[in-house]
Design a protein around this motif. Structure first.
Motif, PDB file in Angstrom:
ATOM      1  N   ASN B  63      16.318  29.528  42.101  1.00  0.00           N
ATOM      2  CA  ASN B  63      15.327  29.776  43.143  1.00  0.00           C
ATOM      3  C   ASN B  63      14.377  28.590  43.213  1.00  0.00           C
ATOM      4  OD1 ASN B  63      15.761  32.557  44.257  1.00  0.00           O
ATOM      5  ND2 ASN B  63      15.779  33.007  42.084  1.00  0.00           N
ATOM      6  N   ASP B  65       9.919  27.783  44.008  1.00  0.00           N
ATOM      7  CA  ASP B  65       8.615  28.375  44.288  1.00  0.00           C
ATOM      8  C   ASP B  65       7.737  27.342  44.986  1.00  0.00           C
ATOM      9  OD1 ASP B  65       6.232  29.645  44.399  1.00  0.00           O
ATOM     10  OD2 ASP B  65       6.168  30.241  42.295  1.00  0.00           O
ATOM     11  N   ASN B 109       5.670  37.112  45.006  1.00  0.00           N
ATOM     12  CA  ASN B 109       6.881  36.333  45.298  1.00  0.00           C
ATOM     13  C   ASN B 109       8.098  36.968  44.649  1.00  0.00           C
ATOM     14  OD1 ASN B 109       5.523  34.297  46.672  1.00  0.00           O
ATOM     15  ND2 ASN B 109       5.094  33.174  44.784  1.00  0.00           N
ATOM     16  N   VAL B 113      11.453  38.425  46.530  1.00  0.00           N
ATOM     17  CA  VAL B 113      12.728  37.722  46.344  1.00  0.00           C
ATOM     18  C   VAL B 113      13.744  38.621  45.648  1.00  0.00           C
ATOM     19  CG1 VAL B 113      13.861  35.812  45.165  1.00  0.00           C
ATOM     20  CG2 VAL B 113      11.698  35.439  46.331  1.00  0.00           C
ATOM     21  N   SER B 120      14.386  32.537  48.354  1.00  0.00           N
ATOM     22  CA  SER B 120      13.059  32.250  47.810  1.00  0.00           C
ATOM     23  C   SER B 120      12.346  31.152  48.572  1.00  0.00           C
ATOM     24  CB  SER B 120      13.184  31.847  46.344  1.00  0.00           C
ATOM     25  OG  SER B 120      14.094  30.783  46.215  1.00  0.00           O
ATOM     26  N   THR B 124       8.573  31.881  49.747  1.00  0.00           N
ATOM     27  CA  THR B 124       7.446  31.136  49.182  1.00  0.00           C
ATOM     28  C   THR B 124       6.851  30.160  50.196  1.00  0.00           C
ATOM     29  OG1 THR B 124       8.961  29.542  48.153  1.00  0.00           O
ATOM     30  CG2 THR B 124       8.219  31.384  46.807  1.00  0.00           C
TER      31      THR B 124
END
Lengths: 324, 346
Positions: B63, B65, B109, B113, B120, B124
């Motif tokens: 993923n 962020d 988050n 997700v 993601s 994000t």
């Protein structure tokens, strides 16, 4: 009869309903909202984003993403300003900048198609890199003083109350609709997004279609960057910074699946109208830019959940036999 | 003699690149190698390092962020506001409060997700804007100033643990290094840590092995948020003045540090020791470009972008070669498996 019913209960039908409600709400809240002047203004202020959203529709339906569009817009605007500052006439600078845009798309496509990296990562890196190049070109200056005819492209009404940029958008929207829904290329874009393997076994040249889509995305972004320069009349290093948030929100809200293979130009155009009137309504209500971005962020997350909602929605509205 | 393992080799190459960069700039910039360079880079890396370590946890699970920059800004601001209202809070509690706030934002988050299986990067990207607008909303556009903070906060960023011939090792730097070491031990030596690698390297296999995919991804986002919260506290301590743009675009620097540090962007491999070197390398190039007379400092962003692209491409090529070699070894004449992206050309 079932066809009409399906059309009314589709995602586009839902968007249309939201749009009508939003227009009604805005019209009640502010008497100026429905005037032709405000409607033209609403389009004009975001015209660059909505033009890029048309191209982004193809990219996401194709199963890719292009995070670098806002940076390409910035790079295009800044290189136009730089060329202008170096004494190149605007008429010669415009094709050069458009070529640069296509080259940016070619660069993205090289890494995605040839090297086989995910477009998400490639365009995240080029988002930083192209923005960096834009800053190298203009540093911390603002460049303006473009010829009057160039600025007029973004500012002066051309036919009736509509400036060139808005007419261009209508023409491009029509072209995008025909291209996506009525040509072999459009079908290829969709089938690759739906299943790459099926597309390959059906003899579709996947690499060529993906290259075409990514190059077109950057090319359109460069065009939008030029329109931005024309509308504002000056460029800076942070032109179009963060625009990818709005652009991707519009496309996903329009019902294009982030996983590819599903979506329509009609959906994108409806989503454009929704986002623009939402922004306009928030501006008329005196909300600051940061708050507007926050609302757009919520909208982005909701719209990426569209497939989830669409599932619930159709289960409620359609009997099982109508779904197939 | 056993040959070096691939990860160890990777770290050595990174260290060599770091050393070459130092040597290169030392020949270009007069009086480059002095105590000030070490002091400046170590403090500035210390602030970004927790963010990059948290990002590494998320990237390991396949993923990303992008909201960390906004979390740094929001927690720095909120912590500053809290200290302004309650100046007598015990100093040990304050970083923990910042981490808790960051962890809550990270949990948002993680929930979106893992619960709805949303990409993601999109989630994000949205929370990047949402967290920042919350900050603007609550601050009303006002800034936190040094004067409103208790004296120990800015003093902490200046305090030295060791000082020798002008070289200063700040407590803040030791704290960031402690984060790296703890994260390294967790990731390399504990069951919970190995699960992050398992989920990122092959989610199906991890699920068959009984690993809870959703919980692991959720945990990674909470860790990332909490460490961004810690960075928010360090940011507050180092700069004292917090405006609504605090931490803006740090997500790009943290992703840069992670990817340049050799964590595979497709998840499943990499180490936080590499992230430490990656963060240092990026900061070193950044700081040195400002002082290099030949090239304008405006190249910083462009260089970062191309550096990330180069690191990702190198990683993909190395992985592909490794897979091909393994395939050849196990089955002579066999074709390599799909590339990690699943995007290998036909």
């Amino acid at each position: 009869m079932t066809a009409l019913r399906e059309r009314l209960t589709s995602w586009e039908g839902f968007l249309l309903l939201v749009l009508v409600l939003l227009y009604a709400w805005n019209a009640l809240a502010s008497p100026v909202f429905l005037t032709l002047g405000n409607q033209v203004n609403l389009f004009q202020l975001s015209i660059e984003k909505v033009i890029v959203a048309l191209a982004m529709t193809f990219v996401i339906i194709n199963g890719e993403i292009d995070l670098s569009v806002a940076s390409v817009m910035g790079l295009a605007a800044c290189s136009f300003g730089w060329l202008h500052g170096a004494g190149v006439p605007a008429a010669a600078a415009i094709p050069l900048v458009l070529l640069l845009g296509l080259a940016c798309g070619g660069f993205n496509a090289f890494w995605v198609v040839r090297v086989g990296l995910p477009s998400l990562v490639v365009t995240l890196a080029t988002m930083i890199a192209f923005r960096g190049l834009a800053r190298v070109l203009v540093e911390d200056r603002g460049i303006g003083g473009f010829p009057a005819w160039f600025n007029a492209l973004g500012q002066k009404p051309l036919i009736g109350p509509f400036p060139f940029a808005i007419l261009l958008f209508f023409a491009m929207a029509a072209l995008a609709w025909v291209l996506l829904h009525r040509t072999v290329f459009g079908r290829q874009v969709t089938v690759i997004g739906a299943s790459r393997a099926v597309a390959e076994y059906s003899g579709v040249d996947v690499g060529r279609v993906k290259t075409a889509v990514l190059v077109a995305s950057s090319g359109v972004a460069a065009l939008a960057g030029l329109l931005f320069a024309a509308r504002v009349g000056a460029v800076r290093g942070d032109v179009a910074l963060g625009f990818e948030l709005d652009i991707i929100t519009i496309v996903l809200l329009g019902g294009v699946s982030i996983f590819g293979g599903v979506g329509s130009v009609t959906g994108t155009v409806l989503a454009i109208l929704i986002v623009l009137s939402l922004r306009n309504g928030m501006a008329l209500a005196n909300l600051t830019g940061h708050i507007q971005s926050g609302v757009l962020g919520v909208l982005l997350i909701l719209s990426v959940m569209v497939p989830v909602f669409r599932g619930w929605f159709q289960r409620v509205l359609h009997r099982p036999e109508a779904v197939s | 003699m056993t040959p070096l393992s691939a990860p160890a080799l990777r770290l050595l190459v990174l260290l060599a690149v770091l050393a070459l960069t130092v040597v290169f700039f030392a020949t270009q910039i007069p009086n480059y190698l002095d105590a000030r360079l070490f002091n400046r880079i170590s403090t500035s890396v210390a602030v970004i390092l927790p963010v990059a370590v948290g990002q590494a946890f998320v990237v390991l699970t396949r993923n990303i962020d992008l909201s960390v920059g906004s979390i740094v800004g929001a927690t720095a601001y909120a912590t500053g506001g809290l200290l302004g209202a309650f100046p007598d809070l015990p100093p040990l509690l304050v970083p923990l409060v910042a981490m808790a706030m960051g962890g809550c934002l990270g949990a948002v988050n993680g929930f979106l997700v893992s619960r709805f299986a949303l990409p993601s990067i999109i989630v994000t990207l949205g929370t990047l804007a949402i967290f920042r607008s919350l900050l603007v909303q609550f601050s009303g556009g006002a800034s936190i100033t040094m004067a409103s903070l208790p004296a120990w906060v800015p003093a902490f960023a200046q305090a030295n643990a060791l000082s020798w011939e002008g070289i200063q090792l700040r407590w803040m730097v030791l704290l960031a290094l402690a984060v790296v070491i703890v994260a390294h031990v967790v990731l390399a030596r504990t069951r919970a840590g190995r699960q992050f690698y398992a989920v990122g390297s092959n989610p199906d296999a991890a699920a068959f092995a009984g690993i809870d995919l959703r919980a692991t991804v959720f945990r990674a986002f909470v860790i990332s948020g909490a460490l961004a919260g810690l960075a928010g506290f360090l940011f507050l301590s180092r700069f004292g003045n917090i405006t609504v743009v605090a931490g803006l675009s740090w997500e790009l620097r943290s992703v840069g540090a992670v990817v340049v540090g050799g964590v595979n962007i497709f998840g499943g491999s990499g180490s936080v020791l590499g992230v430490l070197i990656g963060a240092t390398l990026i900061d070193l190039i950044d700081t040195s470009l400002v002082r290099w007379a030949l090239v304008s400092e405006f190249w910083r962003e462009a260089v970062l972008g191309f550096l990330i692209l180069g690191a990702v491409a190198l990683d993909a090529l190395l992985t592909r070669r490794l897979l091909r070699r393994r395939a050849r070894r196990s089955l002579p004449g066999a074709r390599p498996a799909l590339a990690p992206s699943g995007e290998a050309r036909p």
